[in-house]
Design a protein around this motif. Sequence first.
Motif, PDB file in Angstrom:
ATOM      1  N   GLU A  13     -11.264  59.212  27.112  1.00 53.33           N
ATOM      2  CA  GLU A  13     -11.971  59.979  26.090  1.00 53.33           C
ATOM      3  C   GLU A  13     -11.449  61.419  26.023  1.00 53.33           C
ATOM      4  O   GLU A  13     -11.195  61.956  24.940  1.00 53.33           O
ATOM      5  N   GLN A  17      -9.205  63.360  23.054  1.00 56.01           N
ATOM      6  CA  GLN A  17      -9.676  64.610  22.464  1.00 56.01           C
ATOM      7  C   GLN A  17      -8.641  65.724  22.647  1.00 56.01           C
ATOM      8  O   GLN A  17      -8.411  66.517  21.729  1.00 56.01           O
ATOM      9  N   GLU A  20      -5.948  65.283  20.081  1.00 54.91           N
ATOM     10  CA  GLU A  20      -6.399  65.723  18.754  1.00 54.91           C
ATOM     11  C   GLU A  20      -6.386  67.254  18.672  1.00 54.91           C
ATOM     12  O   GLU A  20      -5.934  67.816  17.672  1.00 54.91           O
ATOM     13  N   TYR A  56     -14.823  71.141  16.651  1.00 48.03           N
ATOM     14  CA  TYR A  56     -14.313  70.118  17.558  1.00 48.03           C
ATOM     15  C   TYR A  56     -14.372  70.542  19.017  1.00 48.03           C
ATOM     16  O   TYR A  56     -14.638  69.715  19.889  1.00 48.03           O
ATOM     17  N   HIS A  60     -15.754  68.408  22.144  1.00 47.62           N
ATOM     18  CA  HIS A  60     -14.878  68.135  23.291  1.00 47.62           C
ATOM     19  C   HIS A  60     -15.417  68.758  24.577  1.00 47.62           C
ATOM     20  O   HIS A  60     -15.493  68.093  25.615  1.00 47.62           O
TER      21      HIS A  60
END
Length: 139
Positions: A13, A17, A20, A56, A60
């Motif tokens: 995960e 992230q 990204e 974001y 995160h």
Amino acid sequence: MIWRENLKIGIEEIDQQHQELFKRFNDFIEVVRSTDYSQEAKKNKITKTVDFLNEYVIVHFDAEEKIQQKHNYPHYEEHHQAHEDFKSDLANFKEEFEKQAYDEDLVQEFSGRILTWLINHVADEDQKIANHIGSGNNE
């Protein structure tokens, strides 16, 4: 692309992230360095990227901090403070950027500082989380 495989920490995960974040930041750097856009177009693209990053990083950092708490990460408080400082830096840049005409020096300085922070944080601080979890010291 700024992302490198050796930045993976082995927590799916979080690695997704991070990828990204690096992709979006890479897009930011490309716009900053580009000569294909007017200053107004650059300002619009940078604003969109900074808006995304502001949202974001909260998602995160929350995910990362939940993992730290779940595994009783001993450096949680310092890590959390580093996240808060980053969010504050991002918000300060956005505020400064929006209240003036496109300022190349401001954007260049910010992009260098944030790039350095991201790479160092992921490569060093986030790796310590993975090492802690992998060592079995998480009870």
